[in-house]
Every structure is written in structure tokens, then in C-alpha cells.
Design an enzyme around this catalytic site. Sequence first.
Site, PDB file in Angstrom:
ATOM      1  N   ASP A  29       0.853  -1.203   0.000  1.00 17.01           N
ATOM      2  CA  ASP A  29       0.000   0.000   0.000  1.00 17.01           C
ATOM      3  C   ASP A  29       0.883   1.244   0.000  1.00 17.01           C
ATOM      4  O   ASP A  29       1.758   1.386   0.865  1.00 17.01           O
ATOM      5  CB  ASP A  29      -0.883  -0.018   1.273  1.00 17.01           C
ATOM      6  CG  ASP A  29      -1.649   1.288   1.458  1.00 17.01           C
ATOM      7  OD1 ASP A  29      -2.004   1.596   2.618  1.00 17.01           O
ATOM      8  OD2 ASP A  29      -1.885   1.985   0.449  1.00 17.01           O
ATOM      9  N   ASN A  31      -0.478   4.570  -0.237  1.00 14.69           N
ATOM     10  CA  ASN A  31      -1.127   5.829   0.181  1.00 14.69           C
ATOM     11  C   ASN A  31      -1.800   5.719   1.543  1.00 14.69           C
ATOM     12  O   ASN A  31      -2.639   6.543   1.898  1.00 14.69           O
ATOM     13  CB  ASN A  31      -2.144   6.270  -0.885  1.00 14.69           C
ATOM     14  CG  ASN A  31      -3.299   5.276  -1.009  1.00 14.69           C
ATOM     15  OD1 ASN A  31      -3.277   4.191  -0.398  1.00 14.69           O
ATOM     16  ND2 ASN A  31      -4.298   5.632  -1.796  1.00 14.69           N
ATOM     17  N   ASP A  33      -4.123   3.883   2.869  1.00 15.03           N
ATOM     18  CA  ASP A  33      -5.546   3.555   3.097  1.00 15.03           C
ATOM     19  C   ASP A  33      -5.715   2.087   3.492  1.00 15.03           C
ATOM     20  O   ASP A  33      -6.826   1.593   3.603  1.00 15.03           O
ATOM     21  CB  ASP A  33      -6.380   3.897   1.853  1.00 15.03           C
ATOM     22  CG  ASP A  33      -6.042   3.010   0.656  1.00 15.03           C
ATOM     23  OD1 ASP A  33      -6.716   3.154  -0.388  1.00 15.03           O
ATOM     24  OD2 ASP A  33      -5.114   2.165   0.762  1.00 15.03           O
ATOM     25  N   ASP A  37      -1.903  -1.169  -3.754  1.00 14.56           N
ATOM     26  CA  ASP A  37      -2.245  -0.372  -4.936  1.00 14.56           C
ATOM     27  C   ASP A  37      -1.086  -0.362  -5.949  1.00 14.56           C
ATOM     28  O   ASP A  37      -0.024  -0.951  -5.680  1.00 14.56           O
ATOM     29  CB  ASP A  37      -2.597   1.054  -4.519  1.00 14.56           C
ATOM     30  CG  ASP A  37      -1.550   1.633  -3.564  1.00 14.56           C
ATOM     31  OD1 ASP A  37      -1.944   2.234  -2.539  1.00 14.56           O
ATOM     32  OD2 ASP A  37      -0.344   1.448  -3.831  1.00 14.56           O
ATOM     33  N   ASP A 106      -5.506  -9.917 -15.722  1.00 15.19           N
ATOM     34  CA  ASP A 106      -6.494 -10.946 -15.389  1.00 15.19           C
ATOM     35  C   ASP A 106      -7.763 -10.641 -16.193  1.00 15.19           C
ATOM     36  O   ASP A 106      -8.357  -9.564 -16.045  1.00 15.19           O
ATOM     37  CB  ASP A 106      -6.794 -10.906 -13.881  1.00 15.19           C
ATOM     38  CG  ASP A 106      -7.177 -12.270 -13.342  1.00 15.19           C
ATOM     39  OD1 ASP A 106      -6.708 -12.646 -12.261  1.00 15.19           O
ATOM     40  OD2 ASP A 106      -7.953 -12.978 -14.043  1.00 15.19           O
ATOM     41  N   ASP A 221      -9.910 -15.962 -16.466  1.00 13.87           N
ATOM     42  CA  ASP A 221     -10.654 -16.450 -15.299  1.00 13.87           C
ATOM     43  C   ASP A 221     -11.758 -17.429 -15.718  1.00 13.87           C
ATOM     44  O   ASP A 221     -12.599 -17.089 -16.561  1.00 13.87           O
ATOM     45  CB  ASP A 221     -11.288 -15.223 -14.621  1.00 13.87           C
ATOM     46  CG  ASP A 221     -11.850 -15.527 -13.264  1.00 13.87           C
ATOM     47  OD1 ASP A 221     -11.078 -15.921 -12.378  1.00 13.87           O
ATOM     48  OD2 ASP A 221     -13.074 -15.396 -13.086  1.00 13.87           O
ATOM     49  N   GLU A 270      -7.612 -20.323 -16.873  1.00 11.69           N
ATOM     50  CA  GLU A 270      -7.948 -21.001 -15.619  1.00 11.69           C
ATOM     51  C   GLU A 270      -9.151 -21.877 -15.904  1.00 11.69           C
ATOM     52  O   GLU A 270     -10.195 -21.378 -16.347  1.00 11.69           O
ATOM     53  CB  GLU A 270      -8.278 -19.998 -14.516  1.00 11.69           C
ATOM     54  CG  GLU A 270      -8.505 -20.697 -13.180  1.00 11.69           C
ATOM     55  CD  GLU A 270      -9.470 -19.972 -12.264  1.00 11.69           C
ATOM     56  OE1 GLU A 270     -10.355 -19.245 -12.750  1.00 11.69           O
ATOM     57  OE2 GLU A 270      -9.336 -20.119 -11.044  1.00 11.69           O
ATOM     58  N   HIS A 342      -4.238 -16.999  -5.121  1.00 13.94           N
ATOM     59  CA  HIS A 342      -5.111 -16.238  -4.228  1.00 13.94           C
ATOM     60  C   HIS A 342      -6.367 -17.003  -3.836  1.00 13.94           C
ATOM     61  O   HIS A 342      -7.170 -16.535  -3.016  1.00 13.94           O
ATOM     62  CB  HIS A 342      -5.476 -14.915  -4.911  1.00 13.94           C
ATOM     63  CG  HIS A 342      -6.295 -15.116  -6.129  1.00 13.94           C
ATOM     64  ND1 HIS A 342      -5.808 -15.717  -7.290  1.00 13.94           N
ATOM     65  CD2 HIS A 342      -7.589 -14.866  -6.368  1.00 13.94           C
ATOM     66  CE1 HIS A 342      -6.767 -15.800  -8.173  1.00 13.94           C
ATOM     67  NE2 HIS A 342      -7.861 -15.299  -7.649  1.00 13.94           N
ATOM     68  N   ASP A 343      -6.568 -18.180  -4.473  1.00 15.89           N
ATOM     69  CA  ASP A 343      -7.749 -19.004  -4.158  1.00 15.89           C
ATOM     70  C   ASP A 343      -7.399 -20.232  -3.335  1.00 15.89           C
ATOM     71  O   ASP A 343      -8.299 -21.023  -3.026  1.00 15.89           O
ATOM     72  CB  ASP A 343      -8.381 -19.529  -5.466  1.00 15.89           C
ATOM     73  CG  ASP A 343      -9.035 -18.441  -6.267  1.00 15.89           C
ATOM     74  OD1 ASP A 343      -9.122 -18.613  -7.496  1.00 15.89           O
ATOM     75  OD2 ASP A 343      -9.443 -17.422  -5.672  1.00 15.89           O
TER      76      ASP A 343
HETATM   77  O1  TEU Z   1     -11.735 -18.858  -9.397  1.00 15.45           O
HETATM   78  C1  TEU Z   1     -12.424 -19.908 -10.010  1.00 15.45           C
HETATM   79  C2  TEU Z   1     -12.761 -20.957  -9.021  1.00 15.45           C
HETATM   80  O2  TEU Z   1     -13.036 -22.065  -9.364  1.00 15.45           O
HETATM   81  C3  TEU Z   1     -12.814 -20.574  -7.602  1.00 15.45           C
HETATM   82  O3  TEU Z   1     -14.144 -20.771  -7.204  1.00 15.45           O
HETATM   83  C4  TEU Z   1     -11.834 -21.429  -6.805  1.00 15.45           C
HETATM   84  O4  TEU Z   1     -11.645 -22.684  -7.397  1.00 15.45           O
HETATM   85  C5  TEU Z   1     -12.379 -21.687  -5.454  1.00 15.45           C
HETATM   86  O5  TEU Z   1     -12.671 -20.426  -4.937  1.00 15.45           O
HETATM   87  C6  TEU Z   1     -11.335 -22.427  -4.601  1.00 15.45           C
HETATM   88  O6  TEU Z   1     -11.845 -22.535  -3.280  1.00 15.45           O
HETATM   89  C7  TEU Z   1     -11.706 -17.664 -10.196  1.00 15.45           C
HETATM   90  C8  TEU Z   1     -10.892 -16.630  -9.450  1.00 15.45           C
HETATM   91  O7  TEU Z   1      -9.546 -17.092  -9.331  1.00 15.45           O
HETATM   92  C9  TEU Z   1     -11.538 -16.435  -8.102  1.00 15.45           C
HETATM   93  O8  TEU Z   1     -10.760 -15.569  -7.273  1.00 15.45           O
HETATM   94  C10 TEU Z   1     -12.919 -15.833  -8.330  1.00 15.45           C
HETATM   95  O9  TEU Z   1     -13.582 -15.745  -7.078  1.00 15.45           O
HETATM   96  C11 TEU Z   1     -13.754 -16.700  -9.274  1.00 15.45           C
HETATM   97  O10 TEU Z   1     -13.034 -17.177 -10.403  1.00 15.45           O
HETATM   98  C12 TEU Z   1     -14.903 -15.876  -9.836  1.00 15.45           C
HETATM   99  O11 TEU Z   1     -14.369 -14.878 -10.683  1.00 15.45           O
HETATM  100 CA    CA Z   2      -3.641   2.013  -1.050  1.00 12.92          CA
END
Ligand code: TEU
Ligand code: CA
Length: 570
Positions: A29, A31, A33, A37, A106, A221, A270, A342-343
Site C-alpha cells: 500500500d 497511500n 488507506d 495499490d 487478469d 478467469d 484457468e 489467491h484461491d
Molecule cells: O476462481 C475460479 C474458481 O473455481 C474458484 O471458485 C476457486 O476454485 C475456489 O474459490 C477455490 O476454493 C476464479 C478466481 O480465481 C476467483 O478468485 C474468483 O472468485 C472466481 O473465479 C470468480 O471470478
Molecule cells: Ca492504497
Amino acid sequence: MSISEQIQNAPAWWSDAVVYQIYPRSFADSNGDGIGDLGGIRSKLGHLQDLGVDVVWLSPIYASPQADNGYDISDYQAIDPLFGTLEEFDALLADMHSRGIKLVMDLVVNHTSDEHAWFVESAASRTSPKRDWYIWRDGYQGREPNLWRSAFSGPAWSKAPLGISGSTGSTSAEFDDDQYYLHLFAAKQPDLNWENPEVRSAVYEMMNWWLDRGVDGFRMDVINFIAKVQEDLVGDSESAAMGPQIHEYLQEMNARVFAGRDADLITVGEMPGVTVEDAKLFTGADRLELDMVFQFEHVGLDHGDSKFTNLKLDLVDLKRSLSRWQTGLAESGWNSLYLGNHDQPRSVSRFGNDGDYRIEAATLLATILHLHRGTPYIYQGDEIGMTNAGFTAIEQYNDIESVNWFAESIAAGDEPDVLLESLRFRSRDNARTPVQWDTSENAGFTSGTPWIGVNPNSTEINVETDRAAGDRSVFEHYKRLIALRHSSAVVALGDFELLEPEHPTLYAFTRSLGSETLLIVGNFSNDRMDAPLLDSSEARNAPVLLSNYAEAAAGATELRPWEVRVLQLH
Ligand code: TEU
Ligand code: CA
């Protein structure tokens, strides 16, 4: 195309590239908040350059109400003020290119936000010109059009006005409440209708706008979800099938967006549920569809597990799954390689040891992954062995998937403690706590109040401390792995062969190209192991290209807890 042909045919530029994923709101971050960013990213480009990555995949930064942290886009050609401005984006892109780092955006086009102008117009009335840009159906026998469930709990169809108050202050449009609209994810993420050529043209136009701006490709995605089997949209079908027209769409996209561009671009789709056979069709060089795909088999979503079972690592399963993909795409197609994003929960917590052997396990996992054939993806923070968040209360969670699952499960009578234990292990928020840069307050992520809790272990686990750890630095080990891929054709292109597939804690395989063979051995356990396959004269005399223990082992066939070695057999 055989490997030798691939080598003769000048393999794609990305065949020895390494990608780094940034989840912008948790990266840095600038700034105060409390939300990461573009300015924060720019301030850390030296970190990425030191690491040696070739490409950055940037999770969404577009205008969004943030219902799913940016995977719900309300304007594809605007930067959300949370992250900065288009001018700041252009400056960041120029800075990255000047450092030899490419930028992949993305692309989230299975669905938009319900606040996108397209949806507001589509929902306004049955006769709207954009009605058919989304998937509207009448109810079926007094209920939703079919039995599909949203990935974020509840039905995959919504009808009533969403009353989108509490988001970005936009007022709810007058929704035509006679029909349902499809949303495989949140109600605020309505699915686009890819059957409609106007939708496809609008998406391609937007993609060309970004490529003309200088970006180097897209991560797409849930791109296999864009094709629905039309007859499944009404009736009793219970799961969203992948329609066969997906290949037609991707080949059309390739022709109208990528063909004829002389820049070095990269595309990765993906694809939850994709099989090896599918992937050959999606990634075959002659198919003109995608360069590679993210598959989900090894992260458990395709074993029929519910999202939140506590998948404890079964190494034989993991070896079998990754090997199937190595073998399956050896002659045609290409693998992406990942253990976290991130998932997913943090890989060192899920597949390794995030306690006494955290550093050994983090470097073992990275070495095993990076020595496979394909393109490795490093998720932000994994380069220093960041761990799961350790949250203990539902109030600490932000992720819509986790929060909705918890509420739905409580309503079904489940015990909160049991649910919280599952979330501690599998919630996506485990990977979304702020990157830990140093020992200062909020780990140097922000001078303000972070949008989500900073892991308390940031006092010991942070970039500054890790990079000062010499032989014990996870970051330095990743650097060596990336340098090895850049310098070694056998790492980038060599044949893969799994050894001892049924061994419960040994991960051993070779990579061969021409006269060169590497042997990789890893001990996935907290105990010392004797590995007889190291008892050959060849192995005993083989140079050690890379290992994660500084001092030599006591015995040539001994592997210490979470030890990995890369040997140059010949
Ligand atoms: O994720 C696709 C997806 O299948 C997710 O539901 C993931 O497998 C699951 O959350 C695992 O627990 C993509 C993106 O990477 C995710 O961040 C988004 O939430 C989702 O699509 C909808 O855009
Ligand atoms: Ca910020």
C-alpha cells in the site's frame, strides 16, 4: 510435436519463463488507506527484478464494487480508484518493461459485475437491446430454471432486485423480476452470454485495447465456463457442463485478438475441472487456442471434495496427479505449474510443514515444482515461505466464498468450531493476508489500518529477515531455481520420469534431454529417510546442482527432514 521437434522449432519464448502472481490489494500500500495499490507495486519492482521473474500476472485492478475483490468488474477499461489511475498503470507498465518484466492482466469475462452498464441495461427490461448479453430464463416448475448451485453458496440464479445498496452507492436499477439470471458465482457476478456474437465482439475489442496499451497477455478467469450447454440451462441438470463450443470461441478469440501481433504474448486459461485430454486441445501449438491452462486436479477440487474438506497431503496422490499431467502434455501442449494462488491456502501450510521445518519445506516444495516441465507460477509471499493466516473468528474473514459457506453451514446446523477449523486450513483468505515486507508495524505493508489482518508471525517471517538469512533464505533459493531454469534446457524442456511412485514420503524423478539427466529427490516428512536409489556410483559421484541444506548429509543415501537435492547424474 516431439520434444526434439519443439527444440528444433525454437520453443515458445515462455518455455523457460517464470511468472509471479500479484494480488494487488494485499501486495503493498503506497497511500496509507490499508489497501495495496499500483504505487505499492511499483515500489517493489526491485524485489521482483532481484528474484529474476520474467512475467507478472496481476489480479484484477479494474473498476469494481469489490464483491469478490475485483473479480466482479463494472468497467473493463478503467482502473478502480482503490488501486490508482490509468496514468499510474501506464507508468507501472513502462517501468516493468524497462526492467525486462512482462505484465499479464487478469481477464474476467465469464461474468461481469451486476453494476456493469451492460447488465444494468440488460436487466432493465425484457425488451432491452442488451437483454441477450446475459442469461435470463423463466422459473421452472415454481423454482429456479435448473438446480445449479453458485460456487459461493445458494442457487446459481437470482431474480429479485438485488438492491445493490451498500456497494459503491449506485442505486438499484428497476429489475424485471419475472425472470432469473444466471450467476455461477455471486449474485453480483452475472454470467455473460457468449452465444451472443455482440458479447464476444465487445470482449475482443476490450482485449485489443489492453494489448494496444502494451500489456503482454492474459490469465483468463474460469474461461472454460463461458460455454454453457444450452439445454442444461433449464430443467434438472445439477452441474454446469463445459459446452463444446468453447474451442470455437477460443479459436475465434485467438484470430481476432492475438493473430498477427508480433509481440511476445502469453495466455493461460484457468479451467476448473479440465482434464489432460481437454488440455491437449486447449494448448496444442497447432490448435491456436491458449498457451497453457491452470488445472485443478492436484489441489483437490476434482476429487469430488467439498471446497472445505481438510485435504491433508497424500503424496502418492500428488505425485500421481502431477505426473499424469507431465506425461499427458509431453508431446503436445504445455503445463502451468503451481501449488498456491489467491484461491488456495498457503502451500507450505497445506503440502509442507509451517512449523519447525518451514524453511526446508518451503524450499523443497519450490524445487519439486520448478524442476517439473512447464511454466512455474510463484504466488506473492511464497518466495519467503509465508504461512496460513491462523484466523480464529469468522469476523476475521473477508472472502465471500468463506463467509457465505460459513453462514450457509451454520444455517444447516453445523458447529462453528468445526467450520472454523476447515477455514483455518482451506479458506482463500489464508493467501490474502498482506505480504510481509519487514518487522515494522503491519509488516511494512501499510502505514494505515490493513483491510485484513496481518499474520502475527510477520515479526519472524518477512522479506527483510529472510533475505538476511544467507543459506536459510527462501528468497535466495527461489532465485537459484529461476536462474537454473533460465540456464538449463533440460529443466525447461527435458523429459520427465517419476521414480518410486508408490513411496509415501519420497518424491523422486528425472529430467532428461539428449545426454543430460538430472535426478531430483525430496523427503516429504519430518523424519530422516534412507533413499537406496541414491546408492548408485553415478548418484554418489553426481554434482549437487541445488539443495536446501547447507551442510552435506552424513550418508550419501540419507535425506534429512524436508531435504531436496538436484543431482547432475550425467
Ligand atoms: O476462481 C475460479 C474458481 O473455481 C474458484 O471458485 C476457486 O476454485 C475456489 O474459490 C477455490 O476454493 C476464479 C478466481 O480465481 C476467483 O478468485 C474468483 O472468485 C472466481 O473465479 C470468480 O471470478
Ligand atoms: Ca492504497
